[in-house]
Design a protein around this motif. Structure first.
Motif, mmCIF file in Angstrom:
data_model
loop_
_atom_site.group_PDB
_atom_site.id
_atom_site.type_symbol
_atom_site.label_atom_id
_atom_site.label_comp_id
_atom_site.label_asym_id
_atom_site.label_seq_id
_atom_site.Cartn_x
_atom_site.Cartn_y
_atom_site.Cartn_z
ATOM 1 N N ASN A 141 0.831 -1.216 0.000
ATOM 2 C CA ASN A 141 0.000 0.000 0.000
ATOM 3 C C ASN A 141 0.862 1.262 0.000
ATOM 4 O OD1 ASN A 141 -2.381 -1.463 -0.080
ATOM 5 N ND2 ASN A 141 -2.662 -1.442 2.136
ATOM 6 N N GLU A 142 1.882 1.228 -0.897
ATOM 7 C CA GLU A 142 2.788 2.351 -1.151
ATOM 8 C C GLU A 142 3.718 2.678 0.020
ATOM 9 O OE1 GLU A 142 0.381 5.570 -2.596
ATOM 10 O OE2 GLU A 142 0.029 4.584 -4.532
ATOM 11 N N PRO A 164 -8.547 -3.518 0.443
ATOM 12 C CA PRO A 164 -7.587 -3.680 -0.650
ATOM 13 C C PRO A 164 -6.135 -3.778 -0.178
ATOM 14 C CG PRO A 164 -8.262 -1.392 -0.489
ATOM 15 C CD PRO A 164 -9.073 -2.144 0.525
ATOM 16 N N LEU A 165 -5.353 -4.480 -0.978
ATOM 17 C CA LEU A 165 -3.902 -4.544 -0.809
ATOM 18 C C LEU A 165 -3.256 -4.238 -2.153
ATOM 19 C CD1 LEU A 165 -2.843 -7.683 1.306
ATOM 20 C CD2 LEU A 165 -2.236 -5.303 1.739
ATOM 21 N N LYS A 166 -2.307 -3.328 -2.131
ATOM 22 C CA LYS A 166 -1.546 -3.014 -3.337
ATOM 23 C C LYS A 166 -0.084 -3.330 -3.051
ATOM 24 C CE LYS A 166 -0.546 0.713 -6.643
ATOM 25 N NZ LYS A 166 -0.764 2.147 -6.952
ATOM 26 N N LEU A 167 0.447 -4.274 -3.797
ATOM 27 C CA LEU A 167 1.805 -4.750 -3.551
ATOM 28 C C LEU A 167 2.713 -4.413 -4.724
ATOM 29 C CD1 LEU A 167 0.920 -8.352 -2.278
ATOM 30 C CD2 LEU A 167 1.122 -6.263 -0.928
ATOM 31 N N LYS A 168 3.919 -3.943 -4.409
ATOM 32 C CA LYS A 168 4.962 -3.800 -5.424
ATOM 33 C C LYS A 168 6.013 -4.849 -5.106
ATOM 34 C CE LYS A 168 6.358 0.217 -6.992
ATOM 35 N NZ LYS A 168 7.074 1.542 -7.095
ATOM 36 N N THR A 179 3.481 -4.651 -10.079
ATOM 37 C CA THR A 179 2.436 -4.228 -9.137
ATOM 38 C C THR A 179 1.277 -5.218 -9.185
ATOM 39 O OG1 THR A 179 3.023 -1.890 -9.344
ATOM 40 C CG2 THR A 179 0.814 -2.403 -8.509
ATOM 41 N N GLU A 181 -2.526 -5.983 -7.347
ATOM 42 C CA GLU A 181 -3.599 -5.519 -6.476
ATOM 43 C C GLU A 181 -4.549 -6.672 -6.189
ATOM 44 O OE1 GLU A 181 -5.454 -1.882 -7.654
ATOM 45 O OE2 GLU A 181 -3.602 -1.050 -8.512
#
Length: 571
Positions: A141-142, A164-168, A179, A181
């Motif tokens: 998540n940034e 939500p989960l946002k992964l890099k 990325t 999501e």
């Protein structure tokens, strides 16, 4: 002197903790005035000490951390199972008892500064979103997570379902970060990761832990194997199962014994809590032969199931002596949403034996604890009259020596050589054959050897080398080294490690571990289990005894030698 229900409240005044009254909850100790006085006295000493420490210690203190350290050390002096659970740890506690949490469904591990996806669970958000074993987490998540601990990253990945989960991630084989999501879901880990037929007539059920309602999963597997696959005998695999909920252990035993049968009883200091647990439902199968696999890692509820079915002559046990945890814990509520998990009783299986191996009530002068001594080990009888013993876990009827790995195998695991090679292998191979048929060929093994040889930072030591090093240090102190320097040097050279040579010596076990890691990349946990079934000495022996009715019945009626009746096997 009678002291009842003194109450205390805590508040902060100008950074100083002021105690108005301490709650000691002494109802029930009316006739023990000395004990009452001792409790109040020591609570008062603790408070005044904490007050003075907080006021005058040279550096700034963290009151919450100090108190938790004091609580943890106090409870550790009793036994390892009596623990304090602060509010912040309640989610982890809930996961241990229910097998459920909110998250993405993946194991993670630490490699250098990175947290790496170790194993996505099949069918859960991580796997469905495309995360792969070997992916390195860069951002969640940034928020940059490089250099963070496994526990910190785990807490960031967990969260309420439908968030939500946002992964890099850095993915091997990719030139730039990827990325991904996804949406967190309620993750419920099935305590039965695998069941299936291992012969025309025998079904296998693997149970990993005793979480809430695990008995329903075992019952479902048992019914399916009987009704749809024609199973006439069963292997229940409890190897490495650390235990869990007692109620579900009773329900699993109930699947195989008559309604009303005593499964286990508990007895502790509070006699009102003493209880006899009986099979309360109609069983699913009281006739089919059963073999139970146990190991040193089988503990607590696993030992209740294995020991109870052994005591009732309902199953043959195969493997190694179990852990020996005969203690029962109860969770008690504390203020501020915390809990105390406290040992309240010992449990006793139908023969009357308690299998607790370590005597925490009688510590040595240095504070260490020892096993229950031989002089206190007592013989008990199963329902059919076989000899069994207390005081040291559950001994199997058929004893199998555990598989031992060479030091090089441990080094390869610890330094992620199997894991990293499997990541590379998966990049180079789109698919492999089914787990049941997959093998590590000479070609794959040679490629792995070269992979390890190219890793200059791979460190490998042997126990023999370490022992020689200590011997040489002692010899130098005692002036023997110079007199035998030539011999020491020759022995040192003889023991020089050759990684490539040792990998060939231990090729069989290395291939087994490597194959397991590779198969997981394509078929996940269930596939790895199927691969491991290709070679399983304990499972093979269990299958053999189930197919030999004379041996099976002979063990249960005492006419065939059983290790469970050998007191020496308890050691």
């Amino acid at each position: 002197m009678k002291i009842l229900n003194k109450q205390n409240r805590l508040r902060w005044v100008s950074g100083t903790l002021v105690v108005l009254v301490v709650s000691v909850g002494l109802v029930g100790f009316n006739n023990n005035d000395n004990r009452n006085f001792s409790i109040v006295k020591n609570l008062d000493i603790f408070y005044t000490l904490f007050r003075e420490l907080n006021s005058y210690y040279v550096d700034e203190t963290n009151p919450e951390k100090l108190i938790k350290t004091g609580i943890d050390e106090m409870l550790e002096s009793l036994d390892p199972y009596t623990t304090y659970i602060p509010e912040d740890d309640m989610e982890d506690f809930k996961f241990m008892t229910t097998g459920e949490y909110g998250g993405m469904g993946s194991l993670i591990s630490k490699q250098g500064d990175y947290i790496v996806i170790a194993e996505p669970y099949e069918g859960f958000p991580a796997q469905l979103a495309g995360l792969k074993a070997g992916d390195k987490l860069v951002e969640i998540n940034e928020v940059n997570v490089v250099g963070k601990s496994s526990s910190d990253v785990s807490n960031m990945l967990k969260g309420p379902a439908n968030t939500p989960l946002k992964l890099k991630i850095d993915r091997p084989g990719e030139n730039k970060p990827v990325t991904i999501e996804l949406i967190r879901k309620k993750i419920s880990i099935n305590p039965v990761p695998y069941y299936g037929m291992i012969s025309d007539k025998t079904g296998l059920i693997i149970l990993n832990n005793f979480t809430q309602d695990c008995s329903k999963e075992v019952a479902k597997a048992l019914k399916d194997l009987k009704e749809n696959h024609g199973a006439q005998s069963f292997v229940l695999d409890l190897r490495g199962n650390p235990g869990g909920l007692l109620d579900d252990a009773v329900k699993i035993v109930n699947l195989f014994v008559k309604k009303g049968s005593e499964v286990v009883s508990t007895r502790g200091k509070v006699s009102q809590w003493d209880k006899v647990y009986r099979a309360s439902s109609e069983p699913l199968d009281t006739i089919s032969p059963i073999a139970i696999l146990i190991s040193r890692g089988s503990a607590s509820a696993s030992e209740i199931v294995a020991g109870s079915l052994q005591d009732m002559d309902r199953a043959v046990l195969v493997g190694q002596r179990s852990f020996g945890k005969g203690l029962v814990q109860t969770t008690r509520p504390l203020s501020y949403n915390a809990k105390l998990k406290v040992t309240t009783a010992k449990y006793y299986i139908p023969s009357g034996r308690c299998i607790q191996a370590v005597d925490y009530s009688h510590r040595n002068e240095d504070g260490s604890v020892g096993l229950v001594p031989d002089s206190l080990i007592t013989e008990f009888k199963t329902l059919g009259g076989r000899s069994v013993y207390d005081g040291g876990g559950v001994s199997p009827d058929i004893k199998i020596e555990p598989q031992k790995y060479g030091n090089i195998a441990y080094a390869l695991v610890a330094q992620s050589m199997f894991f990293n090679y499997a990541t590379q292998f998966a990049l180079e191979h789109d698919e492999i054959v089914s787990p049941e048929n997959f093998t590590i060929t000479d070609e794959i093994f040679e490629a792995f050897k070269q992979f390890v040889a190219a890793k200059k930072d791979f460190k490998y030591k042997s126990a023999t080398q370490e022992a020689l090093k200590k011997l040489m240090e002692t010899a130098k102190k005692e002036d023997y080294y110079e007199k035998s320097k030539t011999e020491f040097k020759a022995l040192e050279k003889l023991l020089d490690l050759d990684v490539q040579k040792d990998m060939e010596i231990f090729k069989e076990e290395i291939s087994e571990l490597l194959g397991n890691e590779i198969v997981k990349r394509y078929y996940y946990q269930k596939g790895a289990i199927k691969f491991s079934l290709q070679k399983d000495e304990e499972l093979d022996k269990a299958l053999k005894v189930l197919e030999d009715s004379a041996e099976y019945n002979g063990i249960l009626n005492g006419t065939v030698l059983s290790h469970a009746g050998d007191k020496r096997s308890m050691k």
